[in-house]
Design an enzyme around this catalytic site. Structure first.
Site, short mmCIF file in Angstrom:
data_model
loop_
_atom_site.label_atom_id
_atom_site.label_comp_id
_atom_site.label_asym_id
_atom_site.label_seq_id
_atom_site.Cartn_x
_atom_site.Cartn_y
_atom_site.Cartn_z
N PHE A 280 51.28 67.90 9.47
CA PHE A 280 51.35 67.10 10.24
C PHE A 280 53.21 66.95 9.68
O PHE A 280 53.17 66.01 9.05
CB PHE A 280 51.27 65.89 11.84
CG PHE A 280 51.96 65.99 12.54
CD1 PHE A 280 52.24 66.10 13.96
CD2 PHE A 280 52.08 64.42 12.70
CE1 PHE A 280 53.29 65.84 14.66
CE2 PHE A 280 53.13 63.95 13.64
CZ PHE A 280 53.54 64.68 14.86
N CYS A 281 54.17 66.90 10.58
CA CYS A 281 55.76 66.79 10.29
C CYS A 281 55.68 67.11 8.97
O CYS A 281 55.89 68.15 8.37
CB CYS A 281 55.90 65.50 11.01
SG CYS A 281 57.29 65.22 11.41
N LEU A 282 56.06 66.02 8.68
CA LEU A 282 56.61 65.85 7.52
C LEU A 282 55.70 66.33 6.34
O LEU A 282 55.98 66.48 4.68
CB LEU A 282 57.22 64.27 6.98
CG LEU A 282 57.78 63.91 5.39
CD1 LEU A 282 58.29 64.85 4.39
CD2 LEU A 282 58.32 62.25 5.38
N GLY A 284 53.57 68.47 6.83
CA GLY A 284 53.87 70.14 6.40
C GLY A 284 55.04 70.71 5.97
O GLY A 284 54.45 71.46 4.95
N ILE A 309 52.37 71.92 11.57
CA ILE A 309 52.49 71.45 13.07
C ILE A 309 53.67 70.92 13.20
O ILE A 309 54.35 70.04 12.29
CB ILE A 309 51.06 70.44 13.62
CG1 ILE A 309 49.37 71.57 13.01
CG2 ILE A 309 51.68 70.07 14.63
CD1 ILE A 309 48.74 70.60 12.80
#
Length: 540
Positions: A280-282, A284, A309
């Site tokens: 998720f986010c960073l 990823g 994501i």
């Protein structure tokens, strides 16, 4: 350049951005006149329709029925919304592009949000009703709440809720599991299976650094981890350490090699199978770099697939977040990081809260200072407030090389411990999930990253956090799919099909299409160190 000691941002950059916006207005007098004439017509329409109820506005600040039914409050609301629209339109037309323009927009938004009539006792019908109900005690108690928050030194808005509503490991982050590995950067958690058979390929989750991992393990009814385990998945999770000054030299490269890649190695060691990563986010972004590093070393087959994501790998379109990617701000922040060794979670929370001020700041001002009412317990907000620090070296390398210089976009533009990596070299199947109302990673920018990675793409509903936590039983938000991937995000959405409910089952279907299809006996946890969620997730 003169620096103001102690600040994590450059106030002179803010002043220059404001000046440039004003100069932009003055430099286009003919266009400015057109804007003024259009504004005069809009205000004429406003006055002529003042006593005619219009449509309800989709703004949670104005949910009280008086904002629609009472002519006075309706007039106040509509005047505020019209003026806000006109100011934003003027800045958008004359403010220019780039970081300075983004700073001007952010500053304007902070002002507009602050002066909303909902934030003042005399122009908020709910507060007026509360004053009548309590005889004004709500304002007295609210003032004491304000004084208490100022004295705490953690900002002027402290969300007041039941602090005992959630206990990590008991009522939140409570899915049974064990820490099975740890080093200086992370603990690796393996979750207890609930089915006799599990998919042969395990799952490995990599969270961002700014908050703890358990956004995907909130209360059981909304826990993605519990849902995956009940679906017959073997789930491992990275739980990052909450760094101190001792971690000041840990950079993006360290988190990639000693974090993500080490976690992949540990999962393969325990299961004998390459994992499906999701992040998720960073988190990823770190996974993408890790996969490129493995590919550069001829180890690309050590990950079976990856799902990113709300993740950016191309930082050319950060919308208003580009306001903070400015040489002046970065230089000031680096001075602070050098002294402190990390950026504190309170500073990060203030930044994220400012970008969603109506939901995360001004709603609490009204709730606690004007109404004197506690906020309802929220597992998602409890998680949000449970922030973590980020090491100085990580912030510097991330801000400079990834955000400012956008090196990941270029082949071999970013190096991991001296070895250039190329996202185009990743061979594992990739899926990118964007969220339609994401205020951190705009979905159109995430779509551009999917094109850069050659990844499949789906679009979930709702925002950056809530859009991820979307259990099928809730039947909320919906999602979009499209078998084609045109050049523009807008064209993709125009041709997409909307589906009701959660994207989670669709994702598990995508995983199945890239797996062996085999099942194995449920994997018992061996060599556990301590129960989930582990000491790293609980540490202050």
């Amino acid at each position: 350049m003169t620096k103001v000691s102690g600040l994590p941002f450059d106030p002179f950059a803010l002043a220059r951005a404001t000046g440039e916006s004003i100069a932009g207005l003055a430099a286009q007098p003919a266009d400015l006149l057109d804007v003024q004439l259009a504004a005069a017509k809009q205000w004429g329409d406003y006055w002529s329709s003042l006593m005619t109820p219009g449509e309800k506005v989709r703004d949670r600040r104005f949910a009280s029925p008086e904002w629609q039914d009472d002519p006075y409050f309706r007039a106040v609301r509509d005047a505020y919304l019209l003026a806000s629209e006109q100011l934003r339109g003027a800045i958008g037309q004359f403010g220019g592009d780039g970081s300075n323009a983004a700073m001007a927009r952010v500053l304007l938004d902070q002002y507009i949000n602050a002066v909303s009539p909902t934030n003042f006792a005399g122009t908020n019908p709910a507060v007026i009703a509360r004053v009548k109900e309590t005889g004004g005690k709500n304002l007295i108690n609210g003032f004491f709440n304000l004084i208490e928050d100022i004295a705490s030194g953690k900002g002027i808005v402290k969300r007041r809720s039941d602090h005992d509503a959630f206990v990590k490991g008991e009522t939140i982050a409570a899915t049974p599991g064990e820490v099975v590995f740890q080093n200086a950067l992370f603990q690796l958690i393996q979750y207890t299976p609930t089915t006799a058979k599990v998919a042969a390929e395990p799952l490995l989750y990599v969270p961002p650094l700014v908050n703890r991992f358990y956004m995907i393990d909130l209360v059981p009814r909304s826990s993605l981890i519990k849902w995956l385990v009940d679906q017959g998945q073997t789930v491992f999770v990275v739980s990052w350490v909450n760094p101190t000054a001792e971690h000041r030299d840990k950079s993006v490269e360290d988190y990639v090699v000693d974090g993500v890649i080490t976690a992949i190695e540990q999962v393969r060691k325990r299961t004998g199978t390459a994992p499906d990563l999701f992040a998720f986010c960073l988190g990823g972004t770190l996974v993408a770099i890790a996969l490129a590093r493995l590919a550069a070393n001829g180890r690309g087959n050590e990950a079976n697939s990856a799902t990113l994501i709300g993740t950016l790998v191309d930082f050319s379109d950060m919308r208003d977040w580009s306001a903070f990617v400015h040489e002046g701000h970065l230089s000031m922040l680096e001075d602070r990081l050098e002294r402190q060794g990390y950026i504190d979670s309170v500073e990060l929370q203030r930044l994220f809260a400012a970008m969603r001020a109506n939901d995360l700041i001004w709603s609490s001002v009204v709730q606690h200072y004007l109404l004197d009412q506690p906020a309802p317990a929220s597992d998602l907000l409890y998680w949000f407030e449970d922030g973590a620090r980020i090491p100085a070296a990580f912030m510097t390398s991330y801000n400079r090389q990834l955000l400012l210089e956008n090196r990941l976009r270029e082949p071999a533009g970013f190096a991991v411990r001296g070895e250039p990596v190329d996202l185009a070299a990743i061979t594992a199947p990739l899926l990118v999930v964007a969220l339609k109302e994401d205020h951190v990673s705009a979905w159109e920018a995430v779509y551009g990253g999917a094109e850069l990675l050659g990844a499949d793409f789906i679009l979930g509903g709702s925002g950056h956090n809530a859009g991820v936590i979307n259990p099928p039983a809730a039947n909320k938000h919906g999602y979009w799919t499209n078998d084609t991937q045109p050049d523009s995000a807008g064209a993709w959405l125009d041709g997409a099909t909307r589906h009701d409910g959660s994207w989670w089952p669709h994702w598990v279907g995508w995983l199945g299409a890239h797996r062996s299809g085999k099942q194995v006996a449920a994997r018992r946890i061996e060599g556990g160190i301590e129960p989930a969620p582990g000491s790293y997730a609980k540490a202050d």
